[in-house]
Design a protein around this motif. Sequence first.
Motif, short mmCIF file in Angstrom:
data_model
loop_
_atom_site.label_atom_id
_atom_site.label_comp_id
_atom_site.label_asym_id
_atom_site.label_seq_id
_atom_site.Cartn_x
_atom_site.Cartn_y
_atom_site.Cartn_z
N ASP A 124 0.85 -1.19 0.00
CA ASP A 124 0.00 0.00 0.00
C ASP A 124 0.88 1.24 0.00
OD1 ASP A 124 -1.78 2.05 0.43
OD2 ASP A 124 -2.49 1.32 2.38
N PHE A 125 0.88 1.99 -1.12
CA PHE A 125 1.70 3.19 -1.23
C PHE A 125 0.90 4.47 -0.98
CE2 PHE A 125 4.17 -0.01 -3.40
CZ PHE A 125 5.47 0.29 -3.03
N GLY A 126 -0.32 4.34 -0.48
CA GLY A 126 -1.10 5.49 -0.08
C GLY A 126 -1.93 6.09 -1.18
N GLY A 127 -3.01 6.78 -0.78
CA GLY A 127 -3.86 7.45 -1.74
C GLY A 127 -4.53 6.51 -2.71
N GLY A 128 -4.75 5.25 -2.31
CA GLY A 128 -5.36 4.27 -3.20
C GLY A 128 -4.40 3.60 -4.16
N ASN A 129 -3.10 3.89 -4.03
CA ASN A 129 -2.08 3.32 -4.91
C ASN A 129 -1.51 2.05 -4.28
OD1 ASN A 129 -0.03 2.86 -6.76
ND2 ASN A 129 1.32 4.44 -5.91
N THR A 130 -1.88 0.91 -4.83
CA THR A 130 -1.37 -0.37 -4.34
C THR A 130 -0.63 -1.09 -5.45
OG1 THR A 130 -3.41 -1.55 -4.90
CG2 THR A 130 -3.25 -0.59 -2.68
N GLN A 131 0.23 -2.03 -5.04
CA GLN A 131 1.00 -2.80 -6.02
C GLN A 131 1.05 -4.26 -5.59
OE1 GLN A 131 4.77 -1.05 -7.14
NE2 GLN A 131 5.59 -3.00 -7.83
N PHE A 165 13.56 0.99 18.43
CA PHE A 165 12.24 0.37 18.61
C PHE A 165 12.26 -1.14 18.43
CE2 PHE A 165 11.73 4.63 16.70
CZ PHE A 165 11.00 5.27 17.71
N ALA A 166 13.40 -1.76 18.47
CA ALA A 166 13.54 -3.19 18.14
C ALA A 166 12.55 -4.05 18.92
CB ALA A 166 14.96 -3.65 18.40
N GLY A 167 11.89 -4.94 18.18
CA GLY A 167 10.97 -5.88 18.80
C GLY A 167 9.55 -5.41 18.90
N LEU A 168 9.30 -4.12 18.67
CA LEU A 168 7.95 -3.58 18.79
C LEU A 168 7.18 -3.76 17.49
CD1 LEU A 168 8.62 -0.22 20.70
CD2 LEU A 168 7.84 -2.41 21.64
N PRO A 169 5.90 -4.11 17.57
CA PRO A 169 5.08 -4.19 16.35
C PRO A 169 4.79 -2.81 15.82
CG PRO A 169 3.71 -4.48 18.28
CD PRO A 169 5.13 -4.42 18.78
N ALA A 170 4.44 -2.73 14.54
CA ALA A 170 4.21 -1.45 13.89
C ALA A 170 2.78 -1.33 13.37
CB ALA A 170 5.18 -1.24 12.74
N THR A 171 2.25 -0.13 13.51
CA THR A 171 1.06 0.28 12.77
C THR A 171 1.53 1.33 11.79
OG1 THR A 171 -0.42 -0.13 14.64
CG2 THR A 171 -1.24 1.32 12.89
N THR A 172 1.49 1.04 10.50
CA THR A 172 2.08 1.90 9.47
C THR A 172 0.98 2.50 8.61
OG1 THR A 172 4.04 0.51 9.45
CG2 THR A 172 3.76 2.01 7.60
N LEU A 173 1.05 3.82 8.42
CA LEU A 173 0.05 4.57 7.66
C LEU A 173 0.74 5.30 6.52
CD1 LEU A 173 -1.60 6.38 10.73
CD2 LEU A 173 -2.02 4.04 9.94
N VAL A 174 0.11 5.33 5.36
CA VAL A 174 0.66 6.03 4.20
C VAL A 174 -0.41 6.93 3.59
CG1 VAL A 174 1.86 5.81 2.00
CG2 VAL A 174 2.11 4.03 3.73
N THR A 175 -0.04 8.15 3.26
CA THR A 175 -0.95 9.04 2.54
C THR A 175 -0.27 9.50 1.26
OG1 THR A 175 -0.17 11.12 3.54
CG2 THR A 175 -1.81 9.87 4.76
N GLY A 176 -1.04 9.93 0.30
CA GLY A 176 -0.45 10.36 -0.96
C GLY A 176 -1.31 11.35 -1.70
N SER A 177 -0.65 12.21 -2.48
CA SER A 177 -1.33 13.14 -3.37
C SER A 177 -0.38 13.42 -4.53
CB SER A 177 -1.71 14.43 -2.64
OG SER A 177 -2.49 15.26 -3.48
N THR A 178 -0.78 14.30 -5.42
CA THR A 178 0.07 14.70 -6.54
C THR A 178 0.09 16.21 -6.65
OG1 THR A 178 -1.77 14.56 -8.11
CG2 THR A 178 -0.41 12.59 -7.84
N THR A 179 1.15 16.72 -7.25
CA THR A 179 1.29 18.16 -7.43
C THR A 179 2.22 18.42 -8.61
OG1 THR A 179 1.99 20.23 -6.38
CG2 THR A 179 3.21 18.26 -5.79
N SER A 180 2.07 19.59 -9.20
CA SER A 180 2.97 19.98 -10.29
C SER A 180 4.13 20.82 -9.76
CB SER A 180 2.19 20.78 -11.34
OG SER A 180 1.61 21.94 -10.75
N LEU A 181 4.16 21.09 -8.46
CA LEU A 181 5.24 21.87 -7.87
C LEU A 181 6.54 21.08 -7.85
CD1 LEU A 181 3.34 23.33 -4.76
CD2 LEU A 181 3.81 24.50 -6.93
N GLY A 182 7.65 21.78 -7.72
CA GLY A 182 8.95 21.14 -7.56
C GLY A 182 9.29 20.97 -6.09
N PRO A 183 10.39 20.26 -5.76
CA PRO A 183 10.73 19.95 -4.38
C PRO A 183 10.85 21.17 -3.47
CG PRO A 183 12.06 18.64 -5.86
CD PRO A 183 11.32 19.62 -6.72
#
Length: 248
Positions: A48-55, A131-149
């Motif tokens: 899950d790469f966020g914003g509905g983008n999955t692979q 954080f070694a040994g701890l379980p993770a809850t991982t969240l990803v969000t995504g959008s697009t833009t025409s701006l530069g870095p």
Amino acid sequence: MSEERRLYKEISFDATPEQVWAAISSGPGMSIWFVPHEMGPEGEGEADFGGGNTQAGRVLAREEGQRIVYGDTDSPAALEFVVEGRDNGGTVLRFTQSGFFDGDDWAAEYESFDRGWNLFFHNLAQYFRYFAGLPATTLVTGSTTSLGPDAIWAKLSAALGVDPEVRLGDRVRLTPAGLPPIDGEVDYRVRGVLGVRAAEGLHRFQGFGAEGHGMVNSIHYYYGTAPDRAATTAAWQQWLLAAFPVRF
């Protein structure tokens, strides 16, 4: 795609081979440092790469404790991870990505993956250290833009309430609208990417816009705590879209 073009990295971790293997050979392990992964009993999986983008993909080869290859049987693209213990302790991970697209923009694609893996493997090193040994809850969000870095960073820093000149090692307080403040230390800072390590985990904000397929996103790793995944993802996604409405 070209089978000859490869991205190679060799990373040393202060962790046992068993710890590194666990982090690269299962859905929960990959979610600790990469993006959320689901893996089935037959080796099939989805990232899950966020914003509905999955692979989707699957395990193409596996030598227990030593080597695993992910990819798609219909494509030459593949990710290979090789784990090797060091004589003086710790572990070396050898990573190879193959199957880059042909064409004039292959170098840009290579650079994009290269800087992405730099961040993700840094995440894994931070996990083992703090954080070694701890379980993770991982969240990803995504959008697009025409701006530069640079323009993206100006908007991100304003939306996070941090000094645009923030540097590696600085203590910061992030104040994203609609979310609790985050107190932490800048543990990763390169052009286009800000990483903050807090007591609850790692927060990553990145965007290359016009220089990186238009993408801007955030990834949040909560270790040892279990925030409501759907609600917290929605809050971060709303925050991101407020700054960067989706553009096609």
